[in-house]
Write a protein that holds these residues in place. Sequence first.
Motif, mmCIF file in Angstrom:
data_model
loop_
_atom_site.group_PDB
_atom_site.id
_atom_site.type_symbol
_atom_site.label_atom_id
_atom_site.label_comp_id
_atom_site.label_asym_id
_atom_site.label_seq_id
_atom_site.Cartn_x
_atom_site.Cartn_y
_atom_site.Cartn_z
ATOM 1 N N ASP A 174 -18.412 80.254 3.124
ATOM 2 C CA ASP A 174 -16.956 80.247 3.283
ATOM 3 C C ASP A 174 -16.287 80.335 1.911
ATOM 4 O OD1 ASP A 174 -17.592 77.563 2.558
ATOM 5 O OD2 ASP A 174 -17.577 76.972 4.651
ATOM 6 N N ILE A 175 -15.854 79.209 1.367
ATOM 7 C CA ILE A 175 -15.206 79.220 0.054
ATOM 8 C C ILE A 175 -16.231 78.902 -1.036
ATOM 9 C CG2 ILE A 175 -12.946 78.611 0.977
ATOM 10 C CD1 ILE A 175 -13.437 75.733 0.025
ATOM 11 N N CYS A 180 -13.337 75.197 -4.088
ATOM 12 C CA CYS A 180 -13.303 73.866 -3.465
ATOM 13 C C CYS A 180 -12.794 72.819 -4.450
ATOM 14 C CB CYS A 180 -14.700 73.511 -2.962
ATOM 15 S SG CYS A 180 -14.870 71.843 -2.286
ATOM 16 N N ARG A 183 -9.011 73.467 -5.414
ATOM 17 C CA ARG A 183 -8.061 73.110 -4.359
ATOM 18 C C ARG A 183 -7.918 71.605 -4.221
ATOM 19 N NH1 ARG A 183 -9.721 77.139 0.504
ATOM 20 N NH2 ARG A 183 -8.470 75.672 1.729
ATOM 21 N N SER A 223 -22.007 75.530 2.553
ATOM 22 C CA SER A 223 -20.649 75.609 3.088
ATOM 23 C C SER A 223 -19.818 74.487 2.476
ATOM 24 C CB SER A 223 -20.673 75.487 4.615
ATOM 25 O OG SER A 223 -19.366 75.438 5.134
ATOM 26 N N SER A 225 -16.020 74.348 2.971
ATOM 27 C CA SER A 225 -14.693 74.145 3.554
ATOM 28 C C SER A 225 -14.580 72.824 4.303
ATOM 29 C CB SER A 225 -14.329 75.318 4.474
ATOM 30 O OG SER A 225 -15.288 75.469 5.500
ATOM 31 N N THR A 229 -12.094 69.567 3.516
ATOM 32 C CA THR A 229 -11.246 68.940 4.538
ATOM 33 C C THR A 229 -11.500 67.438 4.613
ATOM 34 O OG1 THR A 229 -11.215 70.979 5.848
ATOM 35 C CG2 THR A 229 -10.654 68.932 6.989
#
Length: 366
Positions: A174-175, A180, A183, A223, A225, A229
């Motif tokens: 994903d990102i 990561c 952000r 992964s 993302s 979160t």
Amino acid sequence: MPGRVRSDPLKNPERPYLAIGLEGSANKFGAGVIKHFVDGTTAVLSNIRHTYITPPGEGFQPRHTALHHREWALQIIQECLVKAGVSMHDLDCICYTKGPGMGAPLQSVALVARTLSLLYNKPLVGVNHCVGHIEMGREVTGAQNPVVLYVSGGNTQVIAYSRQCYRIFGEALDIAVGNCLDRFARVINLSNDPAPGYNIEQEAKKGKRLLPIPYVTKGMDVSFSGILTAVEALTTDKRFRPDGQPKNANDEDIITPADLCFSLQETVFAMLVEITERAMAHIGSKEVLIVGGVGANERLQEMMGVMAEERGGKVFAMDERFCIDNGIMIAQAGLLSFRMGFETPISKSTCTQRFRTDQVHVSWRA
């Protein structure tokens, strides 16, 4: 790599060769001049860059970043040439980042490269940004045939060379890891100067608690993302203290921004070490080369070093001069390709946001 191959490859030149590299795939515009000598040695004559920095809590938009590159390009290139003690007429080729990266900034750099090529009648060489990182890493560290961990704001890949191609063994689904970290830096309002990832690293050094957050590896892929979160959700926990201070004497069970930075960094770096070790075992390598902006993180280098030592291996790493996006890495990879006969015609001097590492013909390696 789109382009043409000349009929007179320069594998063994009878004189030194000079190239300038222009990089601008993200928020840094860089220019560097490199020299390849007849005996096979290399000299970095100059390596200058300027970074577009946004206020805390904000990322960089493609349009604004492209404007930054256009504003700074002439000054950076002039400084680069002066420091190297050369002129545009002395160069054998002009190398530029073809991709991957952000569309508008890439287009700005390609435009500058095309203009210089036409003004001074110099060959163009479009370069894969990821391969630029790898070739600069090999040149600076002396790593022979390592497993490469490429970690930056836009890319996370575990790579190994085979049959004139850099094969991708694993990557982010994903990102990227740098994205990561960046952000999350915005979530807790860390400064973007000199870089959000660097400030996460400094904040993590003050962390005292390793909080449970997801750990996601899928074979050799990772992964990030869901991890982002989860750690963002902890900033809304009633125990979270943005200032890192308890409200009263009995308020001991608190979560600080430093704890979150520490937990995030330890978790994602452990994932990267795991998939790198798996690739080392798969190909039987004892060497690890870390490249890309996140590769300058000392904690990542330390964790990778522990793993490599346990396997009887060695880690090759660099500091921010060569890990963070720069023009000299584009010059290095471009000149290697140029000496094998490759050129990019003006008509094909475009750029692409999706230019995979394994799409490049690595003709300069046997």
